[in-house]
Design a protein around this motif. Structure first.
Motif, mmCIF file in Angstrom:
data_model
loop_
_atom_site.group_PDB
_atom_site.id
_atom_site.type_symbol
_atom_site.label_atom_id
_atom_site.label_comp_id
_atom_site.label_asym_id
_atom_site.label_seq_id
_atom_site.Cartn_x
_atom_site.Cartn_y
_atom_site.Cartn_z
ATOM 1 N N PHE A 156 -2.822 5.471 -8.747
ATOM 2 C CA PHE A 156 -3.710 6.403 -8.072
ATOM 3 C C PHE A 156 -3.005 7.058 -6.897
ATOM 4 N N GLY A 157 -3.382 8.308 -6.674
ATOM 5 C CA GLY A 157 -2.865 9.057 -5.550
ATOM 6 C C GLY A 157 -3.937 9.201 -4.492
ATOM 7 N N PHE A 158 -3.519 9.291 -3.234
ATOM 8 C CA PHE A 158 -4.493 9.407 -2.164
ATOM 9 C C PHE A 158 -3.853 10.030 -0.929
ATOM 10 N N TYR A 159 -4.715 10.512 -0.058
ATOM 11 C CA TYR A 159 -4.308 11.022 1.241
ATOM 12 C C TYR A 159 -4.669 9.953 2.274
ATOM 13 N N PRO A 160 -3.699 9.231 2.817
ATOM 14 C CA PRO A 160 -4.006 8.092 3.685
ATOM 15 C C PRO A 160 -4.935 8.431 4.846
ATOM 16 N N ALA A 161 -4.802 9.625 5.420
ATOM 17 C CA ALA A 161 -5.622 9.973 6.578
ATOM 18 C C ALA A 161 -7.088 10.162 6.211
ATOM 19 N N GLN A 162 -7.374 10.389 4.906
ATOM 20 C CA GLN A 162 -8.742 10.661 4.471
ATOM 21 C C GLN A 162 -9.347 9.550 3.617
ATOM 22 N N ALA A 163 -8.506 8.774 2.963
ATOM 23 C CA ALA A 163 -9.011 7.835 1.954
ATOM 24 C C ALA A 163 -9.717 6.635 2.552
ATOM 25 N N GLY A 164 -9.401 6.265 3.775
ATOM 26 C CA GLY A 164 -10.069 5.141 4.404
ATOM 27 C C GLY A 164 -9.725 3.801 3.796
ATOM 28 N N ILE A 165 -8.548 3.680 3.182
ATOM 29 C CA ILE A 165 -8.143 2.422 2.558
ATOM 30 C C ILE A 165 -7.691 1.441 3.638
ATOM 31 N N ASN A 166 -8.253 0.242 3.611
ATOM 32 C CA ASN A 166 -7.942 -0.769 4.623
ATOM 33 C C ASN A 166 -6.961 -1.815 4.124
ATOM 34 N N GLN A 167 -7.264 -2.417 2.975
ATOM 35 C CA GLN A 167 -6.446 -3.521 2.484
ATOM 36 C C GLN A 167 -6.348 -3.497 0.963
ATOM 37 N N ILE A 168 -5.286 -4.151 0.477
ATOM 38 C CA ILE A 168 -5.099 -4.430 -0.945
ATOM 39 C C ILE A 168 -5.299 -5.923 -1.148
ATOM 40 N N HIS A 169 -6.126 -6.287 -2.112
ATOM 41 C CA HIS A 169 -6.428 -7.692 -2.406
ATOM 42 C C HIS A 169 -5.907 -8.031 -3.799
ATOM 43 N N SER A 170 -5.150 -9.110 -3.929
ATOM 44 C CA SER A 170 -4.622 -9.523 -5.222
ATOM 45 C C SER A 170 -5.574 -10.490 -5.903
ATOM 46 N N SER A 171 -5.882 -10.208 -7.170
ATOM 47 C CA SER A 171 -6.699 -11.128 -7.961
ATOM 48 C C SER A 171 -5.901 -11.719 -9.107
ATOM 49 N N SER A 172 -4.566 -11.687 -9.001
ATOM 50 C CA SER A 172 -3.685 -12.225 -10.028
ATOM 51 C C SER A 172 -2.482 -12.875 -9.354
ATOM 52 N N ASN A 173 -1.935 -13.904 -10.001
ATOM 53 C CA ASN A 173 -0.750 -14.549 -9.430
ATOM 54 C C ASN A 173 0.539 -13.822 -9.785
ATOM 55 N N GLN A 174 0.444 -12.671 -10.452
ATOM 56 C CA GLN A 174 1.623 -11.904 -10.821
ATOM 57 C C GLN A 174 1.539 -10.461 -10.329
ATOM 58 N N THR A 175 0.812 -10.211 -9.264
ATOM 59 C CA THR A 175 0.660 -8.850 -8.774
ATOM 60 C C THR A 175 1.993 -8.284 -8.288
ATOM 61 N N ASP A 176 2.332 -7.115 -8.789
ATOM 62 C CA ASP A 176 3.610 -6.456 -8.502
ATOM 63 C C ASP A 176 3.331 -4.953 -8.554
ATOM 64 N N LEU A 177 3.686 -4.215 -7.500
ATOM 65 C CA LEU A 177 3.345 -2.798 -7.469
ATOM 66 C C LEU A 177 4.342 -2.009 -6.629
ATOM 67 N N LEU A 178 4.301 -0.678 -6.820
ATOM 68 C CA LEU A 178 5.075 0.267 -6.026
ATOM 69 C C LEU A 178 4.119 1.149 -5.245
ATOM 70 N N LEU A 179 4.542 1.522 -4.029
ATOM 71 C CA LEU A 179 3.779 2.451 -3.199
ATOM 72 C C LEU A 179 4.717 3.533 -2.687
ATOM 73 N N PHE A 180 4.346 4.797 -2.938
ATOM 74 C CA PHE A 180 5.123 5.948 -2.497
ATOM 75 C C PHE A 180 4.445 6.629 -1.321
ATOM 76 N N GLY A 181 5.226 7.020 -0.332
ATOM 77 C CA GLY A 181 4.785 7.944 0.704
ATOM 78 C C GLY A 181 5.468 9.272 0.420
ATOM 79 N N LEU A 182 4.680 10.341 0.199
ATOM 80 C CA LEU A 182 5.198 11.592 -0.337
ATOM 81 C C LEU A 182 5.024 12.745 0.639
ATOM 82 N N ASN A 183 6.076 13.551 0.725
ATOM 83 C CA ASN A 183 6.095 14.704 1.616
ATOM 84 C C ASN A 183 6.258 15.966 0.794
#
Length: 248
Positions: free
Chosen positions: A220-247
């Motif tokens: 998913f893509g989002f605008y951090p200043a508008q999305a209001g996302i606070n935290q990421i919570h893992s519900s799996s013992n194999q959680t693995d992800l990438l996060l991009f900051g894009l200009n």
């Protein structure tokens, strides 16, 4: 570029794994988050400067023969197994699980990616538009130490621990144990994209109610200043992800 296929809030755009494009050959199983090769959808041409996220599984002894690229920043994140790289600039080596390779195609480069091992391999190949065309080709490969519960910088022009490409962006990788939560890192740019590699997460925040139970391949893509996302919570013992900051 305007964001494609908005969710129930204009600051968020969700790309479910099962809605990605899918290419299957006798040696390749590839999922494309955005339009790629013969798969074309004008609503899914990319997100900001992010043009390609391909989740590739390559059979043992097979791979991509020599082929050209130009004016694109190409990042390979090895997830499982290994891949042999060789290019027309004289670079060669084995990319193993945990390694990240970045290649600036610039004025033109040819390369091959072959799985010479006896096991299949899995990787994410990412394409990002450079800020300037006609640059000299460049190549770099690093082993990224994956410490659990911490955002690991992969790309960041202002962080000496990370690599940089010919566009000012940030990229982190995160492994998070089941039941653990983490806040977003310091995003320096106006857009962001999160891509799930493995596992499952939910997102907390004022405008993120539609982003629960995200799993392998979701993005998913989002605008951090508008999305209001606070935290990421893992519900799996194999959680693995990438996060991009894009200009843009």
């Amino acid at each position: 570029m305007s964001p494609p296929k908005i969710t129930n809030h204009p600051a968020l755009v969700f790309r479910p794994a099962q809605e990605r494009f899918h290419s299957v050959l006798d040696w390749l199983d590839s999922w494309h988050s955005f339009s790629f090769a013969d798969h074309h959808d004008p609503d899914w041409m990319g997100y900001g400067p992010l043009r390609v996220i391909n989740d590739d599984t390559i059979s043992a002894g097979r791979g991509f023969g020599m082929h050209p690229h130009r004016d694109m920043e190409i990042i390979t994140v090895m997830i499982e197994g290994e891949l042999q790289h060789q290019d027309s600039a004289g670079n060669s080596g084995v990319i193993q699980a945990g390694d990240v390779q970045r290649m600036s195609a610039g004025t033109g480069i040819r390369h091959s990616e072959i799985n010479k091992s006896e096991q299949s391999c899995r990787l994410l190949q990412i394409w990002i538009e450079p800020s300037q065309q006609g640059l000299a080709p460049a190549y770099e490969q690093r082993r990224i130490a994956l410490t659990d519960q911490t955002w690991i910088p992969v790309l960041d022009p202002h962080n000496r621990e990370a690599m940089a490409i010919a566009r000012p962006i940030q990229l982190w990788r995160l492994r998070l144990a089941q039941g653990k939560s983490i806040e977003l890192p310091d995003l320096a740019y106006p857009q962001a994209w999160l891509q799930m590699i493995n596992g499952a997460i939910s997102i907390s925040g004022a405008n993120a109610a539609s982003l629960s139970n995200l799993g392998r391949g979701d993005g998913f893509g989002f605008y951090p200043a508008q999305a209001g996302i606070n935290q990421i919570h893992s519900s799996s013992n194999q959680t693995d992800l990438l996060l991009f900051g894009l200009n843009q």
